[in-house]
Design a protein around this motif. Sequence first.
Motif, PDB file in Angstrom:
ATOM      1  N   ALA A 249       9.848  28.104 -53.904  1.00 22.85           N
ATOM      2  CA  ALA A 249      10.906  27.323 -54.545  1.00 22.85           C
ATOM      3  C   ALA A 249      10.380  26.678 -55.824  1.00 22.85           C
ATOM      4  O   ALA A 249      11.098  26.569 -56.814  1.00 22.85           O
ATOM      5  N   LEU A 251       8.213  27.934 -57.745  1.00 18.84           N
ATOM      6  CA  LEU A 251       7.889  28.930 -58.766  1.00 18.84           C
ATOM      7  C   LEU A 251       9.105  29.699 -59.244  1.00 18.84           C
ATOM      8  O   LEU A 251       9.330  29.817 -60.438  1.00 18.84           O
ATOM      9  N   VAL A 252       9.905  30.232 -58.290  1.00 16.83           N
ATOM     10  CA  VAL A 252      11.074  31.009 -58.739  1.00 16.83           C
ATOM     11  C   VAL A 252      12.403  30.341 -58.431  1.00 16.83           C
ATOM     12  O   VAL A 252      13.405  30.666 -59.029  1.00 16.83           O
ATOM     13  N   ASP A 253      12.430  29.424 -57.451  1.00 16.66           N
ATOM     14  CA  ASP A 253      13.596  28.570 -57.216  1.00 16.66           C
ATOM     15  C   ASP A 253      14.900  29.363 -57.119  1.00 16.66           C
ATOM     16  O   ASP A 253      15.862  29.095 -57.850  1.00 16.66           O
TER      17      ASP A 253
ATOM     18  N   LEU B 152      12.749  30.371 -67.198  1.00 13.91           N
ATOM     19  CA  LEU B 152      13.217  30.595 -65.829  1.00 13.91           C
ATOM     20  C   LEU B 152      13.560  29.210 -65.273  1.00 13.91           C
ATOM     21  O   LEU B 152      12.679  28.384 -65.044  1.00 13.91           O
ATOM     22  N   GLY B 154      15.892  28.473 -62.553  1.00 13.90           N
ATOM     23  CA  GLY B 154      16.002  28.391 -61.103  1.00 13.90           C
ATOM     24  C   GLY B 154      17.225  27.617 -60.683  1.00 13.90           C
ATOM     25  O   GLY B 154      17.905  26.984 -61.502  1.00 13.90           O
ATOM     26  N   PHE B 155      17.536  27.699 -59.387  1.00 15.11           N
ATOM     27  CA  PHE B 155      18.790  27.157 -58.875  1.00 15.11           C
ATOM     28  C   PHE B 155      18.829  25.632 -58.922  1.00 15.11           C
ATOM     29  O   PHE B 155      19.863  25.033 -59.172  1.00 15.11           O
ATOM     30  N   ALA B 159      12.049  25.747 -61.052  1.00 17.67           N
ATOM     31  CA  ALA B 159      11.191  26.927 -61.229  1.00 17.67           C
ATOM     32  C   ALA B 159      10.080  26.595 -62.219  1.00 17.67           C
ATOM     33  O   ALA B 159      10.325  25.976 -63.253  1.00 17.67           O
ATOM     34  N   GLY B 160       8.866  26.974 -61.873  1.00 18.57           N
ATOM     35  CA  GLY B 160       7.722  26.699 -62.748  1.00 18.57           C
ATOM     36  C   GLY B 160       7.005  25.400 -62.443  1.00 18.57           C
ATOM     37  O   GLY B 160       5.994  25.083 -63.054  1.00 18.57           O
ATOM     38  N   VAL B 252       5.801  35.385 -59.397  1.00 18.97           N
ATOM     39  CA  VAL B 252       6.492  35.718 -60.653  1.00 18.97           C
ATOM     40  C   VAL B 252       5.748  36.739 -61.504  1.00 18.97           C
ATOM     41  O   VAL B 252       6.341  37.373 -62.361  1.00 18.97           O
TER      42      VAL B 252
END
Lengths: 312, 312
Positions: A249, A251-253, B152, B154-155, B159-160, B252
């Motif tokens: 979550a 990292l890419v979420d 990126l 994310g939701f 993200a990151g 990723v």
Amino acid sequence: MKYCFGIDIGGTTVKIGLFSASSEMLARWEIPTRKDNSPDGLLRDVKTALEGCLTERGISRTDVLGVGITAPGPVTEDGILHGTVNIGWGDVALGKEAEKILQLGTVRIGNDARVAALGEYAYGAGKGSKSMLMITLGTGVGGGVIQDGHILTGFHGVAGEIGHMTVDPYETLPCSCGKKGCLEQYASATGMVRVAKKFLADWSGETLLRQCEITAKTLWDCAKAGDCAANEITDFVCHRLGIALANAAYLVDTELFVIGGGVSAAGDFLLEKIERVYRANVFPHSRDKKFTLAKLGNDAGIQGAAALLLKP
Amino acid sequence: MKYCFGIDIGGTTVKIGLFSASSEMLARWEIPTRKDNSPDGLLRDVKTALEGCLTERGISRTDVLGVGITAPGPVTEDGILHGTVNIGWGDVALGKEAEKILQLGTVRIGNDARVAALGEYAYGAGKGSKSMLMITLGTGVGGGVIQDGHILTGFHGVAGEIGHMTVDPYETLPCSCGKKGCLEQYASATGMVRVAKKFLADWSGETLLRQCEITAKTLWDCAKAGDCAANEITDFVCHRLGIALANAAYLVDTELFVIGGGVSAAGDFLLEKIERVYRANVFPHSRDKKFTLAKLGNDAGIQGAAALLLKP
């Protein structure tokens, strides 16, 4: 009417699906996986199978849009399948090879776990979501990330390979990949059995687990039946899983997590254990992440392979 | 000639950059960060500063394409800045608010660490790469993932956020975020000092670290000078960092890793320690990942903010 084929290359069998251009699965069958030091023999077996299907149904080759194929290793965006030690092919341009041999239009290839994730995204548990991460708990632990309908491939083709995230920097035993502390060492079916046996060596209490052969299935069945030892073991396994998904979550979420593979037969009982750890290990506003079970079972691969060609 | 502004909201100062439409930085200055329970006062200070700049340079408002702003918290794709406990604003539609107050065209916002990563991608260490992950080693550990020129998000906008990946499931001390075992607890400047002090409590040998105030800088300086204790401590820190980046590669899988923040002043000596651990913890064909140091320093935020508007 137009058609396409979805091919899922497994270690024992090659699964084949015939699909309409509107993504309906019209037929599904399997052939044995030919083991060789190049994919040529296997692709020729597939060619024979596909041509047999076309003849039987009176479908013209020109009505076939193409073929999607899952590959048992990392696939980069240039269509190269990399270093498949387990299948013994080395680096190979599988898509181009298959186009030449099959002569059935465009061939698209993708890593098997990532393609299965695409299948769930397009036709199964992920339908309607924006992005998802699928984790497959089977003999190994596979995974794939889908963003806006596309597989996240990554530079080396390993994006989504969540099974080899290090979740325990103190682990002393090696994973099958050679490094130590991979999620797969705890959360694959074989990993769970290993964890259970290690745990039971120090468990002096009663447990149903001593009355049966320990498999991932008996472990989860005993946990559901209220067995204390089985619950401690599955809690430990789900702690590793929950942490790995919390890390994912960060990292890419993705919007959604989909849990698949044989172990996911443990159902909501498994999901709840993972979610509890997940929620305790993320920022408050990320706690409402959606978790769900995969829906397509063993067909996720062929359906995802078809989705490589068909826009769902 | 057309222009845009890049605004980087920090805890102490707001950095402002004036850019030409061809991404050249024409001016750069700072104003104090007004602390309030809403962003209105701060945005009005920014408005005054931007209008002063336009007047001074004789630039017409209509020649301003827009304003990019970094926000100190997770930003979702709907433009909402979420739960910024540290700055005290709660959830706020910062972009819309800023558009209303500034009246200088389109406003785009992004999380500060992610926008800094975009700055490095567009104008700094990531220039020419397809995808990158930037990790910022400062007071905290921030990060951002850029894919094909886009952040990126994310939701949930996290993200990151690699600083809050769990890298030690056995940690007993809490991170500032509340959970335990976050990368930030070991790899931020403050984390490194904590790790060093804990290590030295059990170290009976000689060390230069007892002759100076322990900071991230003195720690790395002593390690470079060949001090044994400082090397053991920095090896430990880089083990955590290398594992975290290997995990990021499995999720990723960006082409490039960029290391920024104050601690990155330790340079190639730091990079090499991280790379060694990284390479030992990934599949063979992912070992050639590129690692590099950030180039833009404190300007990454304003340059990234400008890049939110200008296609580089």
